[in-house]
Scaffold this active site. Structure first.
Site, PDB file in Angstrom:
ATOM      1  N   CYS A   1       0.833  -1.214   0.000  1.00  0.00           N
ATOM      2  CA  CYS A   1       0.000   0.000   0.000  1.00  0.00           C
ATOM      3  C   CYS A   1       0.857   1.249   0.000  1.00  0.00           C
ATOM      4  CB  CYS A   1      -0.927  -0.024   1.218  1.00  0.00           C
ATOM      5  SG  CYS A   1      -1.995   1.439   1.337  1.00  0.00           S
TER       6      CYS A   1
ATOM      7  N   CYS B   1      -0.402   4.050   2.229  1.00  0.00           N
ATOM      8  CA  CYS B   1      -0.196   3.784   3.657  1.00  0.00           C
ATOM      9  C   CYS B   1       1.248   4.055   4.066  1.00  0.00           C
ATOM     10  CB  CYS B   1      -0.523   2.328   3.988  1.00  0.00           C
ATOM     11  SG  CYS B   1      -2.130   1.741   3.426  1.00  0.00           S
ATOM     12  N   ASP B   2       2.204   3.625   3.236  1.00  0.00           N
ATOM     13  CA  ASP B   2       3.603   3.569   3.662  1.00  0.00           C
ATOM     14  C   ASP B   2       4.562   4.459   2.884  1.00  0.00           C
ATOM     15  OD1 ASP B   2       2.848   1.612   5.517  1.00  0.00           O
ATOM     16  OD2 ASP B   2       3.084   0.015   4.041  1.00  0.00           O
TER      17      ASP B   2
END
Length: 237
Positions: free
Chosen positions: A59, A62-63
């Site tokens: 992701c 997300c990261d």
């Protein structure tokens, strides 16, 4: 508890936990909300799952922030992979896009966006064969799919973007699905309704577009409201 079998052919619906061959179901229900989600397809390499969150990710949104100024790699050739790679250029100094063929599957506009981005380096006809590192990603090894030649890539991040698979095997033959396995929802004003009256679905099991925690939570709320209204209208006593 994990459900091992369902029977939506008659009401009350039957749900088994444990032995799917047991004569009697574990639970009976007038209405059911399916929220079994989807899982990211992985490379099936050693260290892959152990290093999730420690350099390996599925992701970018997300990261991606954690890789500001780094050199990273993205695996895939579809729209999702191109979208991830393009997004990651906001943070990383260099993004290596690894694809096993010599052309992308992504739409032309997405391809043009990636090929025209100076921060994205294409690695054609290649596949990841080794993920290095014990507690943190230390690099990867890629192999040329034509010659078999291998090369080390000193990247600190590896984003796997080769697709998702919804967890819908349990409902095969009962709930309507797309060819990709995602449940089909939406009937009248009940956006989470499936093809079986009283069965609703929400989250990543029916959403292949957004796949975010916040959108899944929102559709979960919608499914709860749809189920409540259905019960009020159809179940008496």
């Amino acid at each position: 508890e994990k459900v091992t079998r369902v029977d939506f052919s008659q009401r009350p619906f039957k749900i088994w936990v444990g032995d799917p061959q047991a004569a009697e179901p574990t639970y009976l229900a007038q209405s059911v909300i399916v929220s079994t989600g989807a899982r990211s397809l992985m490379l099936d390499l050693p260290n892959e799952h152990e290093l999730i969150g420690h350099g390996v990710s599925t992701c970018a949104t997300c990261d991606g922030f954690f890789f500001r100024g780094h050199e990273i790699a993205v695996v895939g050739g579809g729209d999702s992979a191109i979208e991830e790679a393009t997004f990651l250029t906001k943070f990383a100094d260099k993004v290596i896009l690894i694809h096993r063929r010599d052309e992308l599957r992504a739409s032309k506009i997405m391809q043009d966006r990636a090929l025209g981005n100076p921060k994205i380096e294409m690695r054609w006809n290649s596949r990841v064969v080794e993920i290095r590192g014990d507690t943190k990603l230390a690099g990867i090894v890629v192999e040329d799919t034509r010659t078999g030649e291998r090369a080390d890539l000193d990247v600190s991040g590896l984003f796997v973007a080769i697709g998702h698979r919804p967890n819908t095997d349990l409902f095969a033959g009962q709930l309507a699905m797309e060819d990709s396995g995602y449940l089909v929802t939406g009937s009248g004003d009940q956006v989470t309704a499936t093809n079986i009256d009283g069965v609703f679905a929400c989250g990543d099991v029916q959403d292949h577009t957004y796949r975010q925690a916040i959108t899944a939570a929102g559709s979960g709320c919608s499914a709860a409201i749809d189920a409540e209204r259905w019960l009020e209208a159809n179940v008496h006593g």
